[in-house]
Design an enzyme around this catalytic site. Structure first.
Site, PDB file in Angstrom:
ATOM      1  N   CYS A  15       0.828  -1.205   0.000  1.00  0.00           N
ATOM      2  CA  CYS A  15       0.000   0.000   0.000  1.00  0.00           C
ATOM      3  C   CYS A  15       0.871   1.266   0.000  1.00  0.00           C
ATOM      4  O   CYS A  15       1.485   1.570  -1.004  1.00  0.00           O
ATOM      5  CB  CYS A  15      -0.973  -0.027   1.181  1.00  0.00           C
TER       6      CYS A  15
ATOM      7  N   HIS B 244      -3.655  -4.878   0.782  1.00  0.00           N
ATOM      8  CA  HIS B 244      -3.165  -5.384   2.069  1.00  0.00           C
ATOM      9  C   HIS B 244      -3.310  -6.907   2.121  1.00  0.00           C
ATOM     10  O   HIS B 244      -4.361  -7.424   2.478  1.00  0.00           O
ATOM     11  CB  HIS B 244      -3.951  -4.748   3.219  1.00  0.00           C
TER      12      HIS B 244
ATOM     13  N   GLU C  38      -2.120  -8.813   4.296  1.00  0.00           N
ATOM     14  CA  GLU C  38      -2.100  -9.276   5.685  1.00  0.00           C
ATOM     15  C   GLU C  38      -3.490  -9.414   6.305  1.00  0.00           C
ATOM     16  O   GLU C  38      -3.657 -10.096   7.317  1.00  0.00           O
ATOM     17  CB  GLU C  38      -1.234  -8.345   6.551  1.00  0.00           C
TER      18      GLU C  38
ATOM     19  N   SER D 145       0.373 -12.582  38.482  1.00  0.00           N
ATOM     20  CA  SER D 145      -1.034 -12.178  38.532  1.00  0.00           C
ATOM     21  C   SER D 145      -1.991 -13.346  38.375  1.00  0.00           C
ATOM     22  O   SER D 145      -3.192 -13.185  38.559  1.00  0.00           O
ATOM     23  CB  SER D 145      -1.312 -11.170  37.407  1.00  0.00           C
TER      24      SER D 145
ATOM     25  N   ASP E  97       0.271 -14.329  30.618  1.00  0.00           N
ATOM     26  CA  ASP E  97       1.591 -13.792  30.298  1.00  0.00           C
ATOM     27  C   ASP E  97       2.588 -13.991  31.444  1.00  0.00           C
ATOM     28  O   ASP E  97       3.680 -14.525  31.244  1.00  0.00           O
ATOM     29  CB  ASP E  97       1.493 -12.303  29.950  1.00  0.00           C
ATOM     30  N   SER E  98       2.217 -13.540  32.646  1.00  0.00           N
ATOM     31  CA  SER E  98       3.162 -13.652  33.764  1.00  0.00           C
ATOM     32  C   SER E  98       3.422 -15.116  34.123  1.00  0.00           C
ATOM     33  O   SER E  98       4.540 -15.486  34.492  1.00  0.00           O
ATOM     34  CB  SER E  98       2.656 -12.883  34.984  1.00  0.00           C
TER      35      SER E  98
END
Length: 508
Positions: free
Chosen positions: A79, A166, A168, A220, A224-225
């Site tokens: 683009c 695009h 993606e 937590s 993630d943690s």
């Protein structure tokens, strides 16, 4: 080092999607702003230029800080990237008479490796206000659409390609094939970026880097943690000390449940119940950013006090993931604050601990795949994302003991009903929101004037964009009935049907 693709970001809303599509091909890639590019090392096998909300016709149009035409690796412009390549090499780019946005169909003009396997008429997604009117010398048109004569082109004697659509986004039906053609057939990537390799390399890296030092880490109970802790624990064992702080705005029963789960997994975790301190400081506060700062500052205070008891701690572990990093870097300098991040940019300037962030380069779905490779239990891996400031930013208006207690009860009913109906794992994120709105109701023969609970549930891949979840009416009816009947202070339940963008997932 892994082979990688460098993505040069000109500010497109789709840049992270480019990275995710490349990663799905098991190829490592990184995003860097056009005005702050890394040194080009031998492991970079190709470069992708992103789209942009800017126009090539603007005097201050973004320009990549790199001599693209003299690079030794293949380049693909998407683009704005395609228009930038044309304009900077003698082509003519002008504002379109009609902005082209939405679905289009391409027709191949020239057979080329980039479009190999794509059918004539393949659907693509357009989003541009400029059009290439004249091509640079030494280029060949590869494809067109009914609206534009140049939908894809390449430089004849260089491995430089460009498309005005695009690939993606999911609306481009053969977009992944095009990106695969570029990365594997043209750049020669073999695709060795896998969860197993990541785990092996990360564990070896942190084992060597940390040595006999201790690492402290705030946990937590979230994905993630927990996954970050698993990697560090596998590398250094009980040298990792986790600290789980009850900030008073966790979900109902979460503090006890999470501590029990960690204990069963063999992690070395200390629980600190500081709920009274947090709630007393939040009491009466309405402003969302003030809530976040109070929670962040109080957490640091509590965490520092506990961490100071741990001798020889020289590292701070964090569950920072790639979207946190990307969103904290502005392409065009300082950007407007949407919300402060809890992992990136919130650390004190005088911090003496070194950072250990095993997930810093991963997207959320990649974190879950890494977690599965590590053997992290599903009860943790399948948990919905939960904001760092907890229920404090799901209480619109003042934080009070009463409002927290009401929301915890309503939220517990909502989440438990999702699990009962078997739809919890179909949802990316869900939660109840306490509204500072009172409405008239009738319970028995009495008139009531009580608060409203809004329910929020979205589907998403990485949280960067999200659609509201089309939940069954029978489910919503059951949740509403239970909340109104069981939670004192609530007489009305509503459902949020806003998508991101333009709304955000959280209300504050």
């Amino acid at each position: 080092m892994h082979e990688q693709i460098l993505i040069i970001d000109f500010g497109s809303q789709f840049t992270q999607l480019i990275a995710r599509r490349i990663r799905e091909l098991n190829i490592y890639c990184e995003i860097h702003p056009f005005n702050n590019l890394p040194e080009l090392t031998s492991d970079i096998k190709g470069i992708i230029l992103s789209g942009s909300p800017a126009s090539c016709t603007q005097p201050d149009a973004p320009v990549a800080d790199i001599d693209i035409m003299n690079l030794s690796v293949p380049v693909l412009g998407l683009c704005y990237g395609a228009q930038f390549l044309a304009a900077s090499n003698g082509g003519k780019v002008e504002k379109s008479i009609h902005r082209e946005y939405g679905r289009a169909n391409i027709t191949k003009v020239t057979e080329d490796r980039l479009l190999k396997g794509m059918e004539n008429g393949s659907q693509v997604w357009m989003s541009h206000g400029d059009t290439i009117l004249e091509m640079p010398e030494g280029t060949t048109t590869l494809a067109k659409t009914d609206s534009i004569p140049v939908a894809a082109y390449r430089f004849t004697h260089k491995e430089i390609y460009a498309v005005q659509f695009h690939p993606e986004v999911s609306h481009s039906t053969d977009g992944t094939l095009l990106l695969q053609n570029f990365t594997k057939n043209i750049c020669g990537c073999i695709g060795d970026w896998t969860p197993a390799h990541f785990v092996t390399e990360s564990v070896a890296h942190y084992k060597e880097q940390i040595g006999t030092d201790k690492v402290i880490m705030g946990l937590s109970g979230g994905v993630d943690s927990s996954v970050a802790a698993f990697i560090l624990h596998r590398a250094i064992g009980n040298q990792l000390v986790g600290i789980f702080v009850n900030n008073g705005v966790l979900r109902k029963g979460e503090y006890e449940q999470v501590l029990e789960a960690y204990k069963g997994l063999g992690l070395n975790v200390i629980g600190v119940d500081a709920s009274e301190m947090f709630i007393s400081r939040l009491n009466g506060v309405s402003d969302p950013e003030t809530k976040r700062k109070i929670i962040g500052n109080t957490f640091i205070e509590v965490f520092d006090k506990e961490a100071s008891k741990i001798a020889d701690a020289k590292w701070l572990g964090q569950g920072t993931i790639y979207p946190d990093v990307i969103e904290s870097v502005s392409v065009n300098g300082p950007s407007a604050t949407i919300k402060s991040h809890h992992n990136v940019g919130g650390l004190p300037d005088d911090m003496v601990l070194k950072l250990a962030e095993p997930l810093r380069l991963l997207f959320k779905d990649e974190v879950r795949r890494i977690g599965a490779e590590l053997g992290v239990p599903k009860i943790i891996l399948e948990r919905h994302p939960f904001p760092g400031p907890g229920l404090a930013i799901r209480i619109i208006g003042e934080i009070t003991y009463r409002n927290v207690a009401i929301l915890q009860e309503a939220d517990a009913i909502f989440i438990n009903e999702m699990k009962e109906f078997g739809i919890y794992n179909d949802i990316w994120q869900a939660g109840a929101i306490f509204l500072p709105v009172q409405s008239v109701g009738v319970m028995g023969d009495e008139r009531t004037y009580e608060n409203v609970i809004a329910l929020r549930a979205v589907t998403s891949v990485d949280g960067m964009t999200a659609d509201w979840a089309d939940l069954p009416h029978k489910f919503l009816a059951s949740v509403s009935n239970k909340i109104i009947n069981q939670v004192k202070g609530i007489n009305r339940v509503v459902y949020d049907i806003s998508s991101k963008p333009p709304a955000t997932i959280e209300w504050e």
